[in-house]
Scaffold this motif. Structure first.
Motif, PDB file in Angstrom:
ATOM      1  N   GLU A  96      15.596  54.880   1.483  1.00  0.00           N
ATOM      2  CA  GLU A  96      14.240  55.534   1.648  1.00  0.00           C
ATOM      3  C   GLU A  96      14.090  56.911   1.377  1.00  0.00           C
ATOM      4  O   GLU A  96      13.133  57.463   0.820  1.00  0.00           O
ATOM      5  CB  GLU A  96      13.259  54.792   2.462  1.00  0.00           C
ATOM      6  CG  GLU A  96      13.022  53.141   2.468  1.00  0.00           C
ATOM      7  CD  GLU A  96      12.325  52.520   3.407  1.00  0.00           C
ATOM      8  OE1 GLU A  96      11.405  51.890   3.166  1.00  0.00           O
ATOM      9  OE2 GLU A  96      12.506  52.961   4.629  1.00  0.00           O
ATOM     10  N   LEU A  97      14.938  57.437   2.247  1.00  0.00           N
ATOM     11  CA  LEU A  97      14.987  58.887   2.634  1.00  0.00           C
ATOM     12  C   LEU A  97      15.412  59.660   1.585  1.00  0.00           C
ATOM     13  O   LEU A  97      15.085  60.940   1.248  1.00  0.00           O
ATOM     14  CB  LEU A  97      15.527  59.198   3.921  1.00  0.00           C
ATOM     15  CG  LEU A  97      14.910  58.734   5.002  1.00  0.00           C
ATOM     16  CD1 LEU A  97      15.915  58.980   6.303  1.00  0.00           C
ATOM     17  CD2 LEU A  97      13.599  59.506   5.505  1.00  0.00           C
ATOM     18  N   THR A  98      16.376  59.128   0.828  1.00  0.00           N
ATOM     19  CA  THR A  98      17.358  60.051  -0.286  1.00  0.00           C
ATOM     20  C   THR A  98      17.098  59.480  -1.609  1.00  0.00           C
ATOM     21  O   THR A  98      17.384  60.213  -2.787  1.00  0.00           O
ATOM     22  CB  THR A  98      18.745  59.998   0.119  1.00  0.00           C
ATOM     23  OG1 THR A  98      19.140  58.796   0.127  1.00  0.00           O
ATOM     24  CG2 THR A  98      18.925  60.757   1.473  1.00  0.00           C
ATOM     25  N   PHE A  99      16.657  58.151  -1.895  1.00  0.00           N
ATOM     26  CA  PHE A  99      16.804  57.570  -3.175  1.00  0.00           C
ATOM     27  C   PHE A  99      17.731  58.002  -4.163  1.00  0.00           C
ATOM     28  O   PHE A  99      17.812  58.744  -5.038  1.00  0.00           O
ATOM     29  CB  PHE A  99      15.269  57.951  -3.798  1.00  0.00           C
ATOM     30  CG  PHE A  99      14.660  57.070  -4.791  1.00  0.00           C
ATOM     31  CD1 PHE A  99      14.066  56.024  -4.287  1.00  0.00           C
ATOM     32  CD2 PHE A  99      14.873  57.356  -6.145  1.00  0.00           C
ATOM     33  CE1 PHE A  99      13.406  55.145  -5.142  1.00  0.00           C
ATOM     34  CE2 PHE A  99      14.614  56.355  -6.958  1.00  0.00           C
ATOM     35  CZ  PHE A  99      13.571  55.271  -6.877  1.00  0.00           C
ATOM     36  N   PRO A 100      18.774  57.293  -3.366  1.00  0.00           N
ATOM     37  CA  PRO A 100      20.195  57.783  -4.230  1.00  0.00           C
ATOM     38  C   PRO A 100      20.441  56.941  -5.521  1.00  0.00           C
ATOM     39  O   PRO A 100      21.619  57.015  -6.346  1.00  0.00           O
ATOM     40  CB  PRO A 100      21.155  57.408  -3.204  1.00  0.00           C
ATOM     41  CG  PRO A 100      20.529  56.180  -2.570  1.00  0.00           C
ATOM     42  CD  PRO A 100      19.304  56.601  -2.511  1.00  0.00           C
ATOM     43  N   GLY A 126       9.425  62.588  -8.061  1.00  0.00           N
ATOM     44  CA  GLY A 126       8.103  62.256  -7.805  1.00  0.00           C
ATOM     45  C   GLY A 126       7.990  61.490  -6.304  1.00  0.00           C
ATOM     46  O   GLY A 126       7.140  61.621  -5.640  1.00  0.00           O
ATOM     47  N   TYR A 127       8.964  60.433  -6.375  1.00  0.00           N
ATOM     48  CA  TYR A 127       8.908  59.584  -5.129  1.00  0.00           C
ATOM     49  C   TYR A 127       9.279  60.428  -3.872  1.00  0.00           C
ATOM     50  O   TYR A 127       8.600  60.460  -2.927  1.00  0.00           O
ATOM     51  CB  TYR A 127       9.862  58.572  -5.136  1.00  0.00           C
ATOM     52  CG  TYR A 127      10.506  57.673  -3.952  1.00  0.00           C
ATOM     53  CD1 TYR A 127       9.733  56.910  -3.522  1.00  0.00           C
ATOM     54  CD2 TYR A 127      11.522  58.418  -3.071  1.00  0.00           C
ATOM     55  CE1 TYR A 127       9.844  56.145  -2.368  1.00  0.00           C
ATOM     56  CE2 TYR A 127      11.718  57.652  -1.925  1.00  0.00           C
ATOM     57  CZ  TYR A 127      10.913  56.762  -1.464  1.00  0.00           C
ATOM     58  OH  TYR A 127      11.059  56.171  -0.246  1.00  0.00           O
ATOM     59  N   LEU A 128      10.344  61.242  -3.906  1.00  0.00           N
ATOM     60  CA  LEU A 128      10.758  62.191  -2.958  1.00  0.00           C
ATOM     61  C   LEU A 128       9.678  63.329  -2.298  1.00  0.00           C
ATOM     62  O   LEU A 128       9.619  63.539  -1.038  1.00  0.00           O
ATOM     63  CB  LEU A 128      12.039  62.903  -3.268  1.00  0.00           C
ATOM     64  CG  LEU A 128      13.388  61.940  -3.226  1.00  0.00           C
ATOM     65  CD1 LEU A 128      14.482  62.801  -3.746  1.00  0.00           C
ATOM     66  CD2 LEU A 128      13.397  61.234  -1.864  1.00  0.00           C
ATOM     67  N   ARG A 129       8.855  63.618  -3.544  1.00  0.00           N
ATOM     68  CA  ARG A 129       7.910  64.681  -3.318  1.00  0.00           C
ATOM     69  C   ARG A 129       6.675  63.742  -2.368  1.00  0.00           C
ATOM     70  O   ARG A 129       5.939  64.409  -1.608  1.00  0.00           O
ATOM     71  CB  ARG A 129       7.219  65.318  -4.601  1.00  0.00           C
ATOM     72  CG  ARG A 129       6.046  66.173  -4.258  1.00  0.00           C
ATOM     73  CD  ARG A 129       5.661  66.886  -5.618  1.00  0.00           C
ATOM     74  NE  ARG A 129       5.456  65.921  -6.481  1.00  0.00           N
ATOM     75  CZ  ARG A 129       6.149  65.932  -7.894  1.00  0.00           C
ATOM     76  NH1 ARG A 129       7.186  66.752  -8.097  1.00  0.00           N
ATOM     77  NH2 ARG A 129       6.070  65.068  -8.787  1.00  0.00           N
ATOM     78  N   GLU A 130       6.339  62.705  -2.990  1.00  0.00           N
ATOM     79  CA  GLU A 130       5.189  61.793  -2.256  1.00  0.00           C
ATOM     80  C   GLU A 130       5.761  61.538  -0.680  1.00  0.00           C
ATOM     81  O   GLU A 130       4.723  61.617   0.015  1.00  0.00           O
ATOM     82  CB  GLU A 130       4.986  60.463  -3.017  1.00  0.00           C
ATOM     83  CG  GLU A 130       4.266  60.717  -4.318  1.00  0.00           C
ATOM     84  CD  GLU A 130       2.725  61.154  -4.197  1.00  0.00           C
ATOM     85  OE1 GLU A 130       2.190  60.755  -3.368  1.00  0.00           O
ATOM     86  OE2 GLU A 130       2.500  62.331  -4.998  1.00  0.00           O
ATOM     87  N   LEU A 131       6.949  61.146  -0.597  1.00  0.00           N
ATOM     88  CA  LEU A 131       7.505  60.683   0.566  1.00  0.00           C
ATOM     89  C   LEU A 131       7.239  61.996   1.801  1.00  0.00           C
ATOM     90  O   LEU A 131       7.050  62.049   2.692  1.00  0.00           O
ATOM     91  CB  LEU A 131       8.861  60.265   0.787  1.00  0.00           C
ATOM     92  CG  LEU A 131       9.371  59.849   2.021  1.00  0.00           C
ATOM     93  CD1 LEU A 131       8.518  58.667   2.599  1.00  0.00           C
ATOM     94  CD2 LEU A 131      10.608  59.433   1.965  1.00  0.00           C
ATOM     95  N   ALA A 132       7.817  63.077   0.937  1.00  0.00           N
ATOM     96  CA  ALA A 132       7.829  64.469   1.914  1.00  0.00           C
ATOM     97  C   ALA A 132       6.378  64.670   2.174  1.00  0.00           C
ATOM     98  O   ALA A 132       6.227  65.077   3.260  1.00  0.00           O
ATOM     99  CB  ALA A 132       8.583  65.636   1.120  1.00  0.00           C
ATOM    100  N   GLY A 133       5.471  64.791   1.305  1.00  0.00           N
ATOM    101  CA  GLY A 133       3.847  64.877   1.539  1.00  0.00           C
ATOM    102  C   GLY A 133       3.439  64.130   2.675  1.00  0.00           C
ATOM    103  O   GLY A 133       2.737  64.174   3.547  1.00  0.00           O
ATOM    104  N   LEU A 134       3.889  62.678   2.458  1.00  0.00           N
ATOM    105  CA  LEU A 134       3.505  61.684   3.534  1.00  0.00           C
ATOM    106  C   LEU A 134       3.885  61.981   5.007  1.00  0.00           C
ATOM    107  O   LEU A 134       3.223  61.894   5.784  1.00  0.00           O
ATOM    108  CB  LEU A 134       3.955  60.512   2.996  1.00  0.00           C
ATOM    109  CG  LEU A 134       3.219  59.101   4.180  1.00  0.00           C
ATOM    110  CD1 LEU A 134       1.890  58.887   4.024  1.00  0.00           C
ATOM    111  CD2 LEU A 134       4.348  57.693   3.594  1.00  0.00           C
ATOM    112  N   THR A 135       5.326  62.184   5.216  1.00  0.00           N
ATOM    113  CA  THR A 135       5.664  62.453   6.166  1.00  0.00           C
ATOM    114  C   THR A 135       5.256  63.722   6.960  1.00  0.00           C
ATOM    115  O   THR A 135       4.677  64.299   8.146  1.00  0.00           O
ATOM    116  CB  THR A 135       7.237  62.490   6.341  1.00  0.00           C
ATOM    117  OG1 THR A 135       7.863  63.304   5.438  1.00  0.00           O
ATOM    118  CG2 THR A 135       7.754  61.030   6.090  1.00  0.00           C
ATOM    119  N   LEU A 136       5.137  65.047   6.094  1.00  0.00           N
ATOM    120  CA  LEU A 136       4.296  65.818   6.608  1.00  0.00           C
ATOM    121  C   LEU A 136       2.970  66.026   7.070  1.00  0.00           C
ATOM    122  O   LEU A 136       2.535  66.417   8.068  1.00  0.00           O
ATOM    123  CB  LEU A 136       4.373  67.214   5.518  1.00  0.00           C
ATOM    124  CG  LEU A 136       3.988  68.447   5.747  1.00  0.00           C
ATOM    125  CD1 LEU A 136       4.553  69.268   6.818  1.00  0.00           C
ATOM    126  CD2 LEU A 136       3.745  69.194   4.533  1.00  0.00           C
TER     127      LEU A 136
END
Length: 173
Positions: A96-100, A126-136
């Motif tokens: 979920e963190l790296t989407f490898p 897009g997934y990683l950007r959304e996850l980063a925005g959510l955790t931020l």
């Protein structure tokens, strides 16, 4: 005294706080027997919990927090406002963190069983950007409310992560 409340979109299990001999065993057995719930929605259970707590308490929320953050943040702030000390552990799998993922795949939501066919190379950014925005957002808004927020990676030993958190918390006090 330690208690346990489990929920999905409602409270599904409650073990009242206790400190007697055998209570820890009962708590661990309850955790072991727990089954995944339905679609998560933390807002209502957090409100119910805030209303139910009458004494000064410590609430530890352990969740992936992969839901609408507005209700979660509001519920946690309500707990804090009522005098409860709150710690939030966002527990995420390394995938979920790296989407490898590299090949087109079918992704299945374990809560809703909804499936999505996707090409990871197309959706990764897009997934990683959304996850980063959510955790931020969680980090900024929870810390701003005086709530401890810690993101944990399930590939790391939980005891080391918790000890590191407790040591850092002790240094702050």
């Amino acid at each position: 005294a330690t208690g346990l409340i489990a929920f999905d979109d409602r409270i599904t299990f409650r073990l009242p706080a206790g400190a007697r001999a055998g209570h820890l065993h009962a708590l661990l057995v309850a955790l072991e027997k727990m089954q995944p719930g339905l679609q998560s929605n933390s807002a209502r259970p957090l409100r119910q919990l805030a209303e139910a707590l009458t004494k000064r308490s410590l609430v530890v929320l352990i969740s992936d927090l992969l839901e609408d953050p507005a209700g979660v943040i509001t519920g946690l702030r309500h707990l804090k406002f009522r005098g409860t000390d709150v710690i939030v552990f966002q527990l995420l799998d390394p995938n979920e963190l790296t989407f490898p993922f590299k090949e087109p795949a079918r992704f299945r939501d374990v809560e809703s069983a909804e499936e999505l066919l996707a090409d990871p190379t197309t959706v990764r950014t897009g997934y990683l950007r959304e996850l980063a925005g959510l955790t931020l957002r969680y980090d900024r808004e929870l810390r701003g409310a005086g709530i401890d927020y810690v993101q944990l990676d399930t590939s790391q030993p939980l005891d080391f992560a918790l000890l590191a958190y407790l040591a850092a918390r002790q240094r702050r006090k």
